[in-house]
Write an enzyme that holds these catalytic residues in place. Structure first.
Site, short mmCIF file in Angstrom:
data_model
loop_
_atom_site.label_atom_id
_atom_site.label_comp_id
_atom_site.label_asym_id
_atom_site.label_seq_id
_atom_site.Cartn_x
_atom_site.Cartn_y
_atom_site.Cartn_z
N LYS A 16 0.81 -1.21 0.00
CA LYS A 16 0.00 0.00 0.00
C LYS A 16 0.85 1.28 0.00
CE LYS A 16 -3.48 -2.59 -0.30
NZ LYS A 16 -3.99 -2.87 -1.65
N GLU A 60 -2.80 13.12 8.02
CA GLU A 60 -3.47 13.06 6.73
C GLU A 60 -4.72 13.91 6.77
OE1 GLU A 60 -2.91 8.68 4.88
OE2 GLU A 60 -4.96 9.21 5.39
N ARG A 97 -8.07 -7.66 -9.53
CA ARG A 97 -8.87 -8.88 -9.75
C ARG A 97 -10.25 -8.47 -10.24
NH1 ARG A 97 -12.07 -7.68 -5.29
NH2 ARG A 97 -10.89 -7.00 -3.50
N HIS A 123 -15.84 -1.93 6.48
CA HIS A 123 -15.11 -2.00 5.22
C HIS A 123 -15.59 -3.09 4.29
CE1 HIS A 123 -12.49 1.06 6.76
NE2 HIS A 123 -12.23 0.32 7.84
#
Lengths: 503, 169
Positions: free
Chosen positions: A118, A202, A293, A237
């Site tokens: 990531k 962030e 994918r 999530h």
């Protein structure tokens, strides 16, 4: 015509069924793999060949690389489709498949690896001109440094532990004055949780939407985007409901996001179908990650863009160019998907297992069912709880939602609890219907299922229970009645037989 | 025959007679319940009102579902109801309660000890299934009378994990 001849599908459930269907339509043979309890699973019964790869635990069957490769060799498969989940984003498995001389129906292993890391992915995307959530470069030493970074980035911001995740060491800061205590708190929490006090910062998005772009890339240098999907309805999530198009994306924004997604794919030398995920808020979008994918929710794109994404994967893997061309008018209409999971929404989405005693699958205009269960099938606790995907397509979003509500009312899964009641409630909820969505939707609508049953329903359930009890006491009767002129059990039985059983 | 039906927290009285079903309100409606042969699918006519239902027999009643909702239903006839009333145990909310495993899985933690007082909503046992941990909670206040499982044990669906005595019992 695809260059592939025989595909081994290294997966189970609805996605294995989906891949088998695509292969059949292209004249490609299929090899299913299965674990002991999946002997009679739908994907096994649909495939041309089937190979047992181990016992129930996935680590000893669907994730056992050696057994999968052996199954491919033994059956003469020339390619492997990984579906989603299991080994789909495992670069080393993809590499082993290629080393064995087989075609991997997915992106090149190094593209999987590049997007799988990531931090590396974020850096690569930044240099490819893909917007990422603005943040501090590296860890921050003191509250002053944090304040300076926040002034540059814009409030609100979130302090995050450099070493971890899972909510530990995280603090939202909405104004400069809050830094002193937030910084200390985040550092000490990070230190306790991860043994590493470093924190970074962030931009914090209050209520972002999850919007993702489908891409297709072939070996002939063509990379295209196939529009967006909105997947804001999530729980922990996990996406629950997806739709296409997004109610907030117009043609101009779609083109802008599409160009960025194509650039992201090209930056890692992508091939096959893939998805670039973004967080979207206040007309800005930021790269989240790329899923290398086919995705669970791919069919909503198929419905409104007139594309078969799995067939495109097979064609691309066989060396052919992308067949799909954007239709003149697209997206056409609106598509919604509900993930029907073996989870009880009345009990905090607790997983439920059991035998599917009966199943009534919705049908009629504009309804698609991508299922991995059948009556009699035992749903265990070893695998992902996704049982099926229910999809609808209609001219407008409003009609699609009404159609989904209708289809959900037709659905009956007897024998275990499913998430269907959650979906029914969402289809009627005003914010959802108005398209007011964010990834916090589920937590902000925690009372969706609190509505007590109405008096009519209670009356019907009580009457049914009394008649069932009567039936049980008198011995099994196919019909029990009171006050309809056939209250007597024997009379009821003969009436039933007259009507429905000519023998 | 008169029945006492418990649906969640609701209790309804219903009498089946020659004129149909008579509800607590005194209203009588003709009723008919038909089964699709060999399945759990039923169709109820309540007067001319149609209800699609599914019915699965459970140890202590039925699981019925209709129009997207599932109901655990307990039912007793007048006689059973009267005997239970006389025996001094009022209703089903009193007396020993059992926490059963809602699914097969692994007992990760037992959060209470025998003799401990618990409030409604307190966690009793943590189970793992499908790689997710799930906390099972007390649905009423009471005292833990017995722990029937150990941490690390694999349990079957429906197995009794903990028994509770209702408060004041």
């Amino acid at each position: 015509m695809s260059g592939l001849r025989r595909v081994l599908i290294a997966n189970r459930g609805e996605i294995a069924v989906r891949v088998i269907r695509a292969c059949r339509e292209l004249g490609i043979e299929t090899v299913a793999v299965y674990s002991d309890p999946d002997r009679l699973a739908p994907h096994v019964r649909l495939a041309d060949r089937a190979v047992l790869v181990g016992p129930a635990p996935a680590s000893e069957s669907y994730l056992d690389v050696g057994r999968l490769l052996e199954a491919a060799r033994r059956t003469g498969a020339d390619s492997v489709h990984p579906g989603y989940g299991f080994l789909a984003e495992n670069a080393s498995f993809a590499g082993l498949v290629e080393d064995a001389g087989l075609v991997w129906i997915g992106p090149p292993p190094n593209a999987i690896a590049a997007m799988g890391d990531k931090t590396e992915a974020r850096e690569r995307m930044r240099s490819a001109g893909v917007p990422v959530i603005p943040g501090s470069e590296g860890a921050l030493d003191d509250p002053d440094a944090a304040r300076e970074a926040a002034d540059r980035i814009g409030y609100p911001v979130m302090l995050k532990a450099a070493a971890g995740g899972g909510g530990k060491g995280m603090r939202v800061v909405r104004a400069a004055g809050e830094f002193e205590s937030a910084f200390r708190g985040a550092r000490s929490e990070a230190g306790q949780a991860f043994g590493d006090e470093r924190v970074y910062l962030e931009r914090f998005l209050d209520a972002p939407r999850h919007i993702e772009i489908q891409v297709l890339a072939d070996a002939h240098g063509r990379t295209v985007h196939v529009g967006e999907r909105e997947c804001s309805i999530q729980r922990r999530h996990q996406k629950l409901i997806e739709e296409a198009p997004s109610p907030v994306v117009d043609a101009e924004l779609r083109e802008r996001m599409g160009r960025v997604a194509v650039a992201a794919a090209e930056a890692v030398g992508y091939r096959s179908a893939g998805t670039v995920e973004f967080l979207f808020q206040d007309d800005e979008f930021f790269f989240l990650e790329m899923n290398t994918r086919i995705q669970v929710e791919h069919p909503v794109t198929e419905l409104v863009w007139e594309v078969d994404l799995v067939q495109e994967q097979l064609r691309i893997a066989g060396g052919d160019p992308i067949l799909w061309q954007a239709p003149d008018e697209a997206p056409r209409g609106h598509a919604v998907e509900c993930r029907i999971g073996g989870e009880d929404p009345f009990a905090g989405f607790l997983p439920s297992a059991g035998r599917v005693v009966d199943l009534e699958v919705p049908s009629g205009p504009g309804v698609r069912w991508d299922g991995g269960i059948e009556p009699g099938f035992e749903v265990g606790l070893h695998y992902d709880p996704l049982l099926a995907k229910l999809l609808v397509h209609a001219p407008t979003r409003e009609e699609a939602i009404d159609r989904m509500a209708r289809a959900l009312d037709e659905l009956e899964v007897v024998g275990l609890a499913t998430s269907a009641p959650f979906h029914r409630a969402v289809m009627r909820e005003p914010d959802f219907r108005a398209g007011r969505l964010s990834i916090r939707y589920v937590e902000e609508h925690a009372d969706l299922l609190r509505e007590p049953p109405n008096a009519d329903t209670l009356r019907a359930v009580a009457a049914a229970a009394a008649l069932l009890e009567e039936e049980r006491r008198q011995g099994a009767h196919p019909r029990t009645a009171a006050g309809t002129g056939s209250a007597d059990g024997a009379a009821a039985r003969s009436a039933w037989q007259r009507t429905f059983d000519p023998l | 025959m008169k029945y006492f039906v418990t649906i969640g927290e609701e209790r309804l009285e219903i009498e089946l007679g020659s004129g149909g079903a008579t509800f607590g309100t005194g209203e009588t409606v003709p009723v008919e319940l038909a089964a699709v042969p060999g399945t759990a699918l039923r169709h109820l006519l309540l007067g001319d009102e149609g209800w699609r239902l599914t019915a699965v027999r459970e140890e202590d009643g039925w699981t019925l579902s209709t129009r997207g909702r599932r109901f655990r239903v307990r039912i007793e006839d007048e006689r059973t109801h009267a005997i239970r009333e006389l025996s001094g145990v009022e209703g089903s909310d009193e007396g020993p309660k059992e926490l059963r495993a809602p699914m097969p899985g692994l007992v990760v933690r037992v959060l209470v000890e025998a003799g401990q007082e618990v409030e409604r909503g307190d966690g009793l046992v943590v189970m793992e299934a499908m790689k997710m941990e799930n906390e099972l909670r007390a649905d009423a206040a009471g005292r833990v009378s017995e722990i029937r499982v150990q941490e690390g044990a694999t349990v079957a669906q429906g197995q009794v994990l903990v028994t509770l005595e209702a408060e004041g019992a």
